[in-house]
Design a protein around this motif. Structure first.
Motif, short mmCIF file in Angstrom:
data_model
loop_
_atom_site.label_atom_id
_atom_site.label_comp_id
_atom_site.label_asym_id
_atom_site.label_seq_id
_atom_site.Cartn_x
_atom_site.Cartn_y
_atom_site.Cartn_z
N ASP A 39 1.21 -4.22 -0.96
CA ASP A 39 0.66 -5.03 0.13
C ASP A 39 1.33 -6.40 0.25
OD1 ASP A 39 -0.37 -6.41 -2.02
OD2 ASP A 39 -2.46 -5.89 -1.64
N GLN A 186 2.51 -2.41 5.15
CA GLN A 186 1.14 -2.76 4.83
C GLN A 186 0.28 -2.82 6.08
OE1 GLN A 186 -0.10 -6.33 5.43
NE2 GLN A 186 -2.10 -5.41 5.10
N LYS A 187 0.81 -3.39 7.15
CA LYS A 187 0.06 -3.47 8.40
C LYS A 187 -0.18 -2.08 8.98
CE LYS A 187 1.83 -8.07 9.59
NZ LYS A 187 2.74 -8.83 10.48
N ALA A 190 -2.82 -0.23 6.76
CA ALA A 190 -4.18 -0.74 6.89
C ALA A 190 -4.91 -0.13 8.09
CB ALA A 190 -4.16 -2.26 7.02
N PRO A 235 -6.81 -0.62 0.71
CA PRO A 235 -5.43 -0.53 0.27
C PRO A 235 -5.21 0.58 -0.76
CG PRO A 235 -6.52 -2.24 -0.95
CD PRO A 235 -7.55 -1.67 -0.01
#
Length: 238
Positions: A39, A186-187, A190, A235
């Protein structure tokens, strides 16, 4: 397992990605195995009860460094955690330990000031107040978080490519392009659980196509995006 995430106050958004809690929601003798995906953050974690293992038994307070691959960990069913997910450029203001010393590993919290912060958890309001007294405005962090390429960061900060490379090496522990790759993933990760169309999701998050996103998920999460959509909890992959 129950995971909850809490946004930081606006004045800490360039330093703190989130506060979070995790509850094993099971029996003390039960072990729950999950994977944490990259992340782009450093995490200060306090275990409030139970046990946890990642490459060995973990203490009640520890710091988890950054990685570009998933990490497998186990928690007991009665384990509970509270944590701060820091953007890495905030870390040097809290500890002399270099980010590269924590790459893909955890370290026990041994410094008195860091222990003072971890001991505040799960009182996130108090932890936020503590951080506000020690962290300056981090404008470069705001630029990084809102940029999609290394040339864009250079143009917006006035830093040359070599100067930016050195700054990333000292403050983050990886190259600018590598870090932006982790942020893009990571975006996408998510939000993958809420997207009905993976093709549209890939386009919305800057991937060339769905196949490109699939390769990035396989490389950084260890599993294709479709599988991650079914297994993602915050996550974590379960």
């Amino acid at each position: 397992m129950t995971y909850d995430e809490y946004p930081p106050p606006p004045d800490l958004a360039a330093s703190v990605k989130a506060f979070w809690t995790l509850d094993g929601s099971g029996a003390p003798g039960e072990w729950i195995e999950h994977q944490a995906v990259p992340d782009g953050c450093v995490e200060i974690i306090r275990r409030l009860s139970g046990r946890s293992q990642w490459n060995g038994e973990q203490p009640a307070m520890f710091v988890a460094g950054m990685a570009d691959r998933p990490a497998t960990f186990r928690i007991s069913g009665d384990a509970r955690f509270a944590a701060i997910r820091l953007w890495p450029w905030a870390w040097p203001y809290l500890s002399p330990i270099e980010p590269k010393a924590m790459w893909d590993r955890w370290l026990p919290v041994s410094e008195p000031e860091l222990a003072e912060l971890a001991d505040l958890l799960p009182d996130f309001e108090a932890a936020g107040t503590w951080l506000n007294t020690r962290l300056p405005p981090l404008g470069l962090g705001e630029v990084i978080l809102s940029s999609t390429s290394v040339p864009e960061i250079c143009a917006r900060t006035g830093m040359g490519a070599r100067a930016l490379q050195r700054w990333f090496g000292s403050n983050i522990g990886m190259s600018p392009s590598r870090y932006l790759r982790v942020l893009r993933f990571q975006k996408a990760f998510a939000q993958v659980g809420s997207e009905p169309s993976l093709a549209e999701h890939a386009a919305a998050h800057g991937f060339a196509d769905q196949a490109h996103m699939a390769r990035e998920f396989k490389a950084l999460a260890g599993t294709p995006a479709g599988d991650a959509r079914r297994r993602a909890t915050g996550p974590f992959l379960h």
